[in-house]
Design an enzyme around this catalytic site. Structure first.
Site, mmCIF file in Angstrom:
data_model
loop_
_atom_site.group_PDB
_atom_site.id
_atom_site.type_symbol
_atom_site.label_atom_id
_atom_site.label_comp_id
_atom_site.label_asym_id
_atom_site.label_seq_id
_atom_site.Cartn_x
_atom_site.Cartn_y
_atom_site.Cartn_z
ATOM 1 N N CYS A 111 177.250 27.484 51.627
ATOM 2 C CA CYS A 111 177.893 28.464 52.593
ATOM 3 C C CYS A 111 177.042 28.862 53.768
ATOM 4 C CB CYS A 111 177.799 29.664 51.358
ATOM 5 S SG CYS A 111 178.512 29.662 49.902
ATOM 6 N N HIS A 236 177.944 35.847 55.319
ATOM 7 C CA HIS A 236 178.672 35.268 54.342
ATOM 8 C C HIS A 236 178.988 36.161 53.393
ATOM 9 C CE1 HIS A 236 179.893 32.488 51.431
ATOM 10 N NE2 HIS A 236 178.738 32.766 50.635
ATOM 11 N N ASN A 266 184.818 34.585 47.602
ATOM 12 C CA ASN A 266 183.651 33.674 48.208
ATOM 13 C C ASN A 266 184.360 32.292 48.791
ATOM 14 O OD1 ASN A 266 181.628 31.987 49.045
ATOM 15 N ND2 ASN A 266 180.243 32.901 47.398
#
Ligand code: COA
Length: 310
Positions: A111, A236, A266
């Site tokens: 990520c 993020h 996500n």
């Protein structure tokens, strides 16, 4: 303070059409829409499409927004955790689709990948390149078990991209950056070949809050600036509670933070450029603003970059 001439001249993003809502998940999972929203901030995520397809769409939109010709791109960096193939990388196929004839490679830092990509792009520009396309793209539905309550509620597909250019005028700058990793935490979030993501959610949560504080401080120190100097933060998009917990310690507010995960879940390496595109479309970033990107994820890896927007 050392600053590097650096601007993002075009940004684009792409999401697949198919929505997988929390309500959809309740059809086969012992969960509720309310539980997922309270614990994560997520209402729905998108599934379908391929990493190369979504990356190509997002990158084409970034090229169009920048108004630059494909032939002027010097390198493509594609940050992804879910490449089309184990080998070769996905970036060459994306470059072909876009009609680019330049170097193209994948970057795997989970990520944190897109922020790693920004810093690598800056390095390539110090070597003499003028324009680098930095993409974050994922088809996490290929490695997510949507029957698993721990992970199936979180992950979705998407892509975001930016044309990053050298800026010798000094208006746009990379004011500071930080890259980090700690391989002691491999076991808390990983996917083996042919298998789906496995996660110790509580430990990931704890380590993410620590990593965010640490990387924000390192980037601000490198820039010689403080939390009060930052206008907009694009973290993020993993879990809104992780960001809130980190900000309590760091001092940022949610008002200055761009959050889109309610609609995307996500999307790993894609999440920050997706949120950036959303912020630009809503007029939240003005020339001269100091914009901080903060990534964290499997590895563990973490990364942040502070940009003076041009
Ligand atoms: N729906 C309903 N109940 C659930 C559930 C779900 N999807 N998942 C777990 N539960 C239940 C558990 O069974 C447990 O019940 P119990 O108290 O009766 O035993 C309770 O909810 C708490 O479970 P727990 O696993 O401790 O939940 P949590 O508060 O840690 O939340 C996550 C789980 C995954 C939302 C959270 O750990 C998290 O977001 N971690 C970070 C993950 C992340 O961001 N990863 C990507 C990083 S890049």
């Amino acid at each position: 303070m050392t600053a590097w001439g650096f601007k993002l001249t075009g940004v684009g993003s792409a999401l697949p059409e198919k929505v997988l809502s929390n309500q959809d998940l309740t059809a086969w999972m012992d969960t509720t829409d309310e539980w997922i929203r309270e614990r994560t901030g997520i209402s729905e995520r998108r599934i379908g499409g391929s990493t190369s397809g979504l990356a190509t769409q997002a990158a084409q939109r970034a090229l169009d927004a920048a108004g630059v010709s494909p032939s002027s791109i010097d390198t493509v960096i594609l940050a992804t955790t879910s490449p089309d193939h184990i080998c070769p990388g996905t970036a060459p196929a994306v470059a072909r689709e876009l009609g680019l004839e330049c170097g193209a490679f994948d970057l795997q830092a989970a990520c944190s990948g897109w922020v790693y990509g920004l810093v690598v792009a800056n390095g390539l520009m110090l070597q003499g390149m003028n324009r680098v396309l930095v993409i974050g793209a994922e088809s996490l539905d290929r490695i997510t078990d949507y029957h698993d309550r721990g992970t199936g509620i979180l992950f979705g597909n998407g892509a975001g991209a930016a044309v990053v250019e050298r800026d010798d005028s000094g208006a746009g700058q990379l004011l500071g950056w930080d890259l980090g990793a700690n391989g002691n935490w491999v076991h808390i979030l990983y996917a083996d070949h042919g298998d789906t993501l496995k996660m110790d959610g509580k430990e990931v949560y704890r380590q993410a809050v620590i990593a965010i504080q640490r990387t924000v401080q390192a980037t601000l120190d490198r820039a010689g600036l403080t939390v009060a100097d930052v206008d907009i933060v694009i973290p993020h998009q993993a879990n809104v509670r992780i960001v809130e917990a980190a900000w309590k310690k760091v001092g940022f507010t949610m008002d200055q933070t761009v959050m889109i995960l309610e609609r995307t879940g996500n999307t790993s390496a894609a999440s920050i450029p997706l949120a950036l595109d959303d912020a630009l479309r809503h007029g939240r970033i003005e020339p001269g603003n100091l914009v901080l990107f903060v990534g964290f994820g499997a590895g563990m890896t973490w990364a942040s970059a502070l940009v003076r927007w041009a």
